[in-house]
Design a protein around this motif. Structure first.
Motif, PDB file in Angstrom:
ATOM      1  N   VAL A 129       0.869  -1.174   0.000  1.00 14.87           N
ATOM      2  CA  VAL A 129       0.000   0.000   0.000  1.00 14.87           C
ATOM      3  C   VAL A 129       0.905   1.221   0.000  1.00 14.87           C
ATOM      4  CG1 VAL A 129      -0.233   0.024   2.543  1.00 14.87           C
ATOM      5  CG2 VAL A 129      -1.964   1.161   1.131  1.00 14.87           C
ATOM      6  N   PHE A 130       0.537   2.207  -0.786  1.00 13.52           N
ATOM      7  CA  PHE A 130       1.251   3.486  -0.801  1.00 13.52           C
ATOM      8  C   PHE A 130       0.419   4.516  -0.050  1.00 13.52           C
ATOM      9  CE2 PHE A 130       3.340   1.306  -4.229  1.00 13.52           C
ATOM     10  CZ  PHE A 130       4.632   1.788  -4.224  1.00 13.52           C
ATOM     11  N   LEU A 131       1.113   5.272   0.816  1.00 15.66           N
ATOM     12  CA  LEU A 131       0.456   6.379   1.532  1.00 15.66           C
ATOM     13  C   LEU A 131       1.045   7.679   1.011  1.00 15.66           C
ATOM     14  CD1 LEU A 131       1.065   4.039   4.095  1.00 15.66           C
ATOM     15  CD2 LEU A 131      -0.831   5.478   4.859  1.00 15.66           C
ATOM     16  N   GLU A 132       0.185   8.593   0.613  1.00 17.33           N
ATOM     17  CA  GLU A 132       0.624   9.848   0.001  1.00 17.33           C
ATOM     18  C   GLU A 132       1.028  10.863   1.061  1.00 17.33           C
ATOM     19  OE1 GLU A 132       0.576  10.890  -3.337  1.00 17.33           O
ATOM     20  OE2 GLU A 132      -0.052   8.925  -4.093  1.00 17.33           O
ATOM     21  N   ALA A 133       2.214  11.423   0.888  1.00 21.82           N
ATOM     22  CA  ALA A 133       2.626  12.632   1.601  1.00 21.82           C
ATOM     23  C   ALA A 133       2.793  13.697   0.515  1.00 21.82           C
ATOM     24  CB  ALA A 133       3.938  12.402   2.341  1.00 21.82           C
ATOM     25  N   PRO A 134       2.880  14.982   0.886  1.00 22.45           N
ATOM     26  CA  PRO A 134       3.108  15.972  -0.168  1.00 22.45           C
ATOM     27  C   PRO A 134       4.410  15.658  -0.899  1.00 22.45           C
ATOM     28  CG  PRO A 134       2.478  17.041   1.892  1.00 22.45           C
ATOM     29  CD  PRO A 134       2.715  15.598   2.211  1.00 22.45           C
ATOM     30  N   HIS A 135       4.375  15.477  -2.203  1.00 28.10           N
ATOM     31  CA  HIS A 135       5.541  15.296  -3.058  1.00 28.10           C
ATOM     32  C   HIS A 135       6.189  13.915  -2.964  1.00 28.10           C
ATOM     33  CE1 HIS A 135       5.149  19.579  -3.409  1.00 28.10           C
ATOM     34  NE2 HIS A 135       5.514  19.788  -2.172  1.00 28.10           N
ATOM     35  N   THR A 136       5.764  13.032  -2.060  1.00 24.96           N
ATOM     36  CA  THR A 136       6.369  11.703  -1.995  1.00 24.96           C
ATOM     37  C   THR A 136       5.378  10.731  -1.351  1.00 24.96           C
ATOM     38  OG1 THR A 136       8.410  10.521  -1.476  1.00 24.96           O
ATOM     39  CG2 THR A 136       7.557  12.002   0.225  1.00 24.96           C
ATOM     40  N   GLY A 141       7.369  -2.898 -11.757  1.00 21.37           N
ATOM     41  CA  GLY A 141       7.213  -2.818 -10.308  1.00 21.37           C
ATOM     42  C   GLY A 141       5.783  -2.426  -9.966  1.00 21.37           C
ATOM     43  N   ALA A 142       5.530  -2.232  -8.683  1.00 19.61           N
ATOM     44  CA  ALA A 142       4.172  -1.935  -8.234  1.00 19.61           C
ATOM     45  C   ALA A 142       3.652  -0.618  -8.813  1.00 19.61           C
ATOM     46  CB  ALA A 142       4.120  -1.895  -6.705  1.00 19.61           C
ATOM     47  N   GLU A 143       4.560   0.326  -9.085  1.00 17.51           N
ATOM     48  CA  GLU A 143       4.133   1.656  -9.515  1.00 17.51           C
ATOM     49  C   GLU A 143       4.619   2.054 -10.900  1.00 17.51           C
ATOM     50  OE1 GLU A 143       2.526   4.503  -7.173  1.00 17.51           O
ATOM     51  OE2 GLU A 143       1.637   2.515  -7.233  1.00 17.51           O
ATOM     52  N   GLY A 144       5.406   1.170 -11.533  1.00 16.02           N
ATOM     53  CA  GLY A 144       5.943   1.511 -12.854  1.00 16.02           C
ATOM     54  C   GLY A 144       7.161   0.659 -13.131  1.00 16.02           C
ATOM     55  N   ASP A 145       7.940   1.019 -14.131  1.00 14.89           N
ATOM     56  CA  ASP A 145       9.146   0.269 -14.473  1.00 14.89           C
ATOM     57  C   ASP A 145      10.270   0.672 -13.528  1.00 14.89           C
ATOM     58  OD1 ASP A 145       7.774  -0.952 -16.500  1.00 14.89           O
ATOM     59  OD2 ASP A 145       8.540   0.374 -18.062  1.00 14.89           O
ATOM     60  N   VAL A 146      10.907  -0.328 -12.929  1.00 19.03           N
ATOM     61  CA  VAL A 146      11.876  -0.066 -11.863  1.00 19.03           C
ATOM     62  C   VAL A 146      13.148  -0.888 -12.061  1.00 19.03           C
ATOM     63  CG1 VAL A 146      10.039   0.414 -10.192  1.00 19.03           C
ATOM     64  CG2 VAL A 146      11.000  -1.911 -10.335  1.00 19.03           C
ATOM     65  N   ALA A 147      14.177  -0.515 -11.314  1.00 22.31           N
ATOM     66  CA  ALA A 147      15.400  -1.310 -11.221  1.00 22.31           C
ATOM     67  C   ALA A 147      16.020  -1.024  -9.862  1.00 22.31           C
ATOM     68  CB  ALA A 147      16.383  -0.956 -12.337  1.00 22.31           C
ATOM     69  N   PHE A 148      16.626  -2.054  -9.286  1.00 20.44           N
ATOM     70  CA  PHE A 148      17.314  -1.883  -8.000  1.00 20.44           C
ATOM     71  C   PHE A 148      18.812  -1.837  -8.229  1.00 20.44           C
ATOM     72  CE2 PHE A 148      13.245  -3.258  -6.341  1.00 20.44           C
ATOM     73  CZ  PHE A 148      13.150  -2.559  -5.142  1.00 20.44           C
ATOM     74  N   ASP A 199      11.154   4.679 -13.535  1.00 18.00           N
ATOM     75  CA  ASP A 199      11.114   5.441 -14.781  1.00 18.00           C
ATOM     76  C   ASP A 199       9.917   6.398 -14.797  1.00 18.00           C
ATOM     77  OD1 ASP A 199      12.325   5.358 -17.707  1.00 18.00           O
ATOM     78  OD2 ASP A 199      10.145   5.531 -17.887  1.00 18.00           O
ATOM     79  N   ARG A 200      10.191   7.675 -15.028  1.00 20.75           N
ATOM     80  CA  ARG A 200       9.114   8.676 -14.951  1.00 20.75           C
ATOM     81  C   ARG A 200       7.985   8.380 -15.930  1.00 20.75           C
ATOM     82  NH1 ARG A 200       9.309  13.540 -12.657  1.00 20.75           N
ATOM     83  NH2 ARG A 200      11.575  13.595 -12.693  1.00 20.75           N
ATOM     84  N   ALA A 201       8.338   8.015 -17.141  1.00 17.87           N
ATOM     85  CA  ALA A 201       7.307   7.823 -18.168  1.00 17.87           C
ATOM     86  C   ALA A 201       6.391   6.647 -17.848  1.00 17.87           C
ATOM     87  CB  ALA A 201       7.952   7.629 -19.537  1.00 17.87           C
ATOM     88  N   SER A 202       6.899   5.713 -17.029  1.00 19.02           N
ATOM     89  CA  SER A 202       6.108   4.511 -16.724  1.00 19.02           C
ATOM     90  C   SER A 202       5.168   4.723 -15.546  1.00 19.02           C
ATOM     91  CB  SER A 202       7.032   3.345 -16.392  1.00 19.02           C
ATOM     92  OG  SER A 202       7.610   3.513 -15.102  1.00 19.02           O
ATOM     93  N   LEU A 203       5.240   5.866 -14.886  1.00 21.41           N
ATOM     94  CA  LEU A 203       4.460   6.060 -13.659  1.00 21.41           C
ATOM     95  C   LEU A 203       2.959   5.999 -13.910  1.00 21.41           C
ATOM     96  CD1 LEU A 203       6.569   8.822 -11.879  1.00 21.41           C
ATOM     97  CD2 LEU A 203       6.292   6.444 -11.194  1.00 21.41           C
ATOM     98  N   ALA A 204       2.547   6.267 -15.144  1.00 24.00           N
ATOM     99  CA  ALA A 204       1.119   6.252 -15.455  1.00 24.00           C
ATOM    100  C   ALA A 204       0.573   4.843 -15.662  1.00 24.00           C
ATOM    101  CB  ALA A 204       0.849   7.086 -16.701  1.00 24.00           C
ATOM    102  N   ARG A 205       1.460   3.862 -15.746  1.00 23.43           N
ATOM    103  CA  ARG A 205       0.952   2.501 -16.019  1.00 23.43           C
ATOM    104  C   ARG A 205       1.535   1.493 -15.024  1.00 23.43           C
ATOM    105  NH1 ARG A 205       5.290   0.748 -19.034  1.00 23.43           N
ATOM    106  NH2 ARG A 205       6.387   2.365 -20.180  1.00 23.43           N
ATOM    107  N   PRO A 206       0.978   1.484 -13.795  1.00 25.33           N
ATOM    108  CA  PRO A 206       1.504   0.580 -12.777  1.00 25.33           C
ATOM    109  C   PRO A 206       1.211  -0.897 -13.069  1.00 25.33           C
ATOM    110  CG  PRO A 206      -0.429   1.725 -11.963  1.00 25.33           C
ATOM    111  CD  PRO A 206      -0.074   2.353 -13.269  1.00 25.33           C
TER     112      PRO A 206
END
Lengths: 144, 144
Positions: A47-54, A112-119, A134-141
């Protein structure tokens, strides 16, 4: 100037039970939770909890098979797990980091859960686990 | 609406050596470091690295006497240590939390590296250490 590419997307916390831990983050810290999602192929609920900006991500292992399950077993209680930063072009960033000898867990983006990721390998920082998204992937979790 | 009061001021990382750890955060993550400061009465050196809207704090114990020194000894490597959120009126927030039975380390604000702060007891969250910082105090950091 601070590059927008290095925005902190989230800080993750591995917990034994989202049901037990969520009230602190929601009611005491007054962060705003999204839906709890099951990521079947990673053997976790998140689960993601929203804070301002993060965001704060709570990750609950659903069985003992995953890295986060081993992390929780080692720590014995909810613990801070990783930092995730947004990058503008994850594939290019990974190639540039690899060329500079930065140790990577993932040499290619993966869902990843929120978009394309790498560790990055924790050895890169001396111990702290860092994820890039990846910023562009944030719209397609990822929704599996 | 997300309350501005719950902005993430910083995430802290305890490290054995700022000199050794700083290059990763500065050069690989491209965060922008401020000056390294010695907080004599807390037996630490600290540096904040700016990300858009938040910061990463590296804390290096200068001797073995502090809680962060014990934390580092237990973990054996640089590790995520705490989350710090901005609140609008720290004194009133602490009173409200105490009245609700939230376990606190500091029942009154005290001077921190970046302003007036208070720590919640990790039992409040089940394990994660959370710091609160008073918004009005951000302009007058601790310099001892």
């Amino acid at each position: 100037m601070i590059p927008e590419a290095r925005e902190l997307h989230h800080v993750s916390v591995v917990v034994g039970s989202i049901d037990d831990s969520l009230p602190f983050y929601r009611d005491t810290l007054e962060l705003v939770p999204g839906p709890v999602r099951v990521i079947t192929d990673q053997h976790v609920r998140v689960v993601f909890l929203e804070a301002p900006h993060t965001r704060i991500e709570l990750i609950e292992p659903t069985d003992a098979s995953s890295g986060v399950a081993r992390f929780l077993a080692e720590r014995g209680r909810p613990s801070l797990h990783h930092l995730c930063f947004v990058v503008d072009d994850l594939r290019a960033t990974l190639a540039a980091l690899a060329a500079r000898g930065v140790e990577l867990i993932d040499r290619e983006p993966r869902p990843g859960a929120e978009g394309d990721v790498a560790f990055l390998d924790p050895r890169a920082s001396g111990g702290v686990l860092v994820e890039l998204i990846d910023r562009a992937s944030l719209a397609r979790p990822h929704t599996s």
